[in-house]
Structures are given as structure tokens and as C-alpha cells.
Motif scaffolding. Structure first.
Motif, short mmCIF file in Angstrom:
data_model
loop_
_atom_site.label_atom_id
_atom_site.label_comp_id
_atom_site.label_asym_id
_atom_site.label_seq_id
_atom_site.Cartn_x
_atom_site.Cartn_y
_atom_site.Cartn_z
N LEU A 112 6.67 11.24 4.06
CA LEU A 112 7.51 10.71 2.98
C LEU A 112 7.19 9.23 2.71
O LEU A 112 7.12 8.80 1.55
N LEU A 113 7.01 8.47 3.78
CA LEU A 113 6.66 7.06 3.61
C LEU A 113 5.31 6.91 2.90
O LEU A 113 5.14 6.07 2.00
N ALA A 114 4.34 7.71 3.30
CA ALA A 114 3.01 7.65 2.68
C ALA A 114 3.09 8.05 1.21
O ALA A 114 2.43 7.44 0.35
N ALA A 115 3.88 9.05 0.89
CA ALA A 115 3.99 9.52 -0.49
C ALA A 115 4.59 8.46 -1.40
O ALA A 115 4.28 8.39 -2.58
N THR A 116 5.47 7.64 -0.85
CA THR A 116 6.07 6.58 -1.68
C THR A 116 5.25 5.30 -1.67
O THR A 116 5.26 4.54 -2.63
N ALA A 117 4.47 5.04 -0.63
CA ALA A 117 3.72 3.78 -0.52
C ALA A 117 2.39 3.84 -1.26
O ALA A 117 1.96 2.84 -1.85
N ILE A 118 1.69 4.96 -1.26
CA ILE A 118 0.35 5.04 -1.86
C ILE A 118 0.37 4.70 -3.35
O ILE A 118 -0.46 3.91 -3.80
#
Length: 201
Positions: free
Chosen positions: A22-28
Motif C-alpha cells: 500500500l505504501l509503495a502504491a501511493t509513493a511511486i
């Protein structure tokens, strides 16, 4: 006494992986936007610098009496068309006879610390901009003598980061022009002195 080793349970590991996903999906997407914003800011900076430098050449031409074919800007001789007073290269003095080389001379000689650049048909892998003239694409303009000059050439400076380069030769493919999809850059009209940034997203 024997110590018992404990690890993470499968459920704990799955929860951690889900949270990281979830963090990666929002940060990328944010990082992608940062790159796009940086490229846009770079183009805007170059456009602003070029517009200011073109204005300095025109001002020096006015101070020198309006009829000279060149001015000295920071110790460098810059040629211009006496009908307009904007830079046209080092030796070229016509807004309808611009070449790839004269567009590059404008970029290199009027800008202080001009970004690295090459002609559009050369290896651009270690460069920041490519340079190309678009013959007649600058339209018409009225000179100081009141005559209308047609088919003014346009100098186009494409940001290399926005182009697709041939993996073997480093040459932009397809050949960049004003309609190249995804391209960003700066255009300069030597007849009007207008400098504009563009983005074909």
C-alpha cells in the motif's frame, strides 16, 4: 536452560507485506510526478534565460543605433537581422536563412552557461537539449521598416530527457519536431524575439 527461538508468524508477515504494498502504491506516483515536475521546471528555466538573453541582444542593438548587423554581448559577437534586431547566430543575418547550426549558435552564445546540446541528428546521450531549425514555421512578422517578412524560421530546442533515443546511435528516434508526442522544449522565433516553452504530453 535452553532458549526457544521465536520468529514472525505467517499472518504477521502477510500483514507487513500488504502494508508495504500500500505504501509503495501511493509513493511511486508521487516520485513519478517529481521527475515530471523537475523536467518542466528545467524547460521553464531555460526558456526564461533565453528570453532574457534575447532581450539583452535587442536592447544592445537599440543602444547601438538599430542598423548594425551584430552586437557584442558579454565579449561575444552575436549577429542579427537588421529588420528585427533579435539574434540569428554568429554570421547569419537573416531570419529566413536560419540553419541548425545558427540556431545552436544562438543558444550557445546568448545564454551564459548554456546547457549541453547537439544537433537533432547527432548522439544526444550525454546532452540536455537537441537543436533543430523548422524552416518557415515562425510565420510572418513586420520589420522596423514596415515591411512584412514571411516564412520566418523557428529554432526548436528539445529536452533530451523527453525524447526516445536509438539505443545504438543515441540519435533521437523519430526525428524530433514540433509535434513529437511526449516531447518538451523551447522554441525561439528570431523575427519576433518570442521564446516559448512547450510540452506535447
Amino acid at each position: 536452560m535452553k532458549l526457544k527461538q521465536q520468529g514472525f508468524s505467517l499472518i504477521e508477515l502477510v500483514i507487513v507485506i500488504v502494508i508495504l504494498g500500500l505504501l509503495a502504491a501511493t509513493a511511486i506516483p508521487r516520485f513519478l510526478n517529481v521527475t515530471e515536475d523537475a523536467q518542466n521546471a528545467s524547460v521553464e528555466g531555460v526558456a526564461g534565460g533565453l528570453a532574457t538573453a534575447v532581450g539583452f541582444v535587442r536592447a544592445q542593438w537599440e543602444v547601438d543605433g538599430r542598423r548594425n548587423t551584430s552586437v557584442i554581448l558579454d565579449g561575444t559577437s552575436v549577429s542579427l537581422d537588421t529588420r528585427f534586431g533579435f539574434p540569428t547566430g554568429v554570421t547569419n543575418t537573416s531570419v529566413t536563412a536560419m540553419s541548425n547550426a545558427s540556431c545552436q549558435e544562438v543558444f550557445d552564445n546568448v545564454l551564459q552557461s548554456a546547457p549541453r546540446n547537439v544537433l537533432f541528428n547527432q548522439d544526444a546521450r550525454d546532452e540536455r537539449y537537441t537543436v533543430r531549425v523548422q524552416g518557415g514555421a515562425g510565420g510572418d512578422a513586420i520589420g522596423i521598416d514596415g515591411s512584412t517578412v514571411t516564412n520566418i524560421d523557428l529554432c526548436v530546442y528539445h529536452q533530451v530527457a523527453s525524447l526516445v533515443l536509438n539505443q545504438n546511435s543515441g540519435v533521437p528516434t523519430p526525428t524530433p519536431d514540433l509535434d513529437t508526442v511526449g516531447a518538451k522544449g523551447v522554441v525561439y522565433n528570431p523575427g519576433t524575439g518570442q521564446v516559448l516553452s512547450f510540452s506535447n504530453d
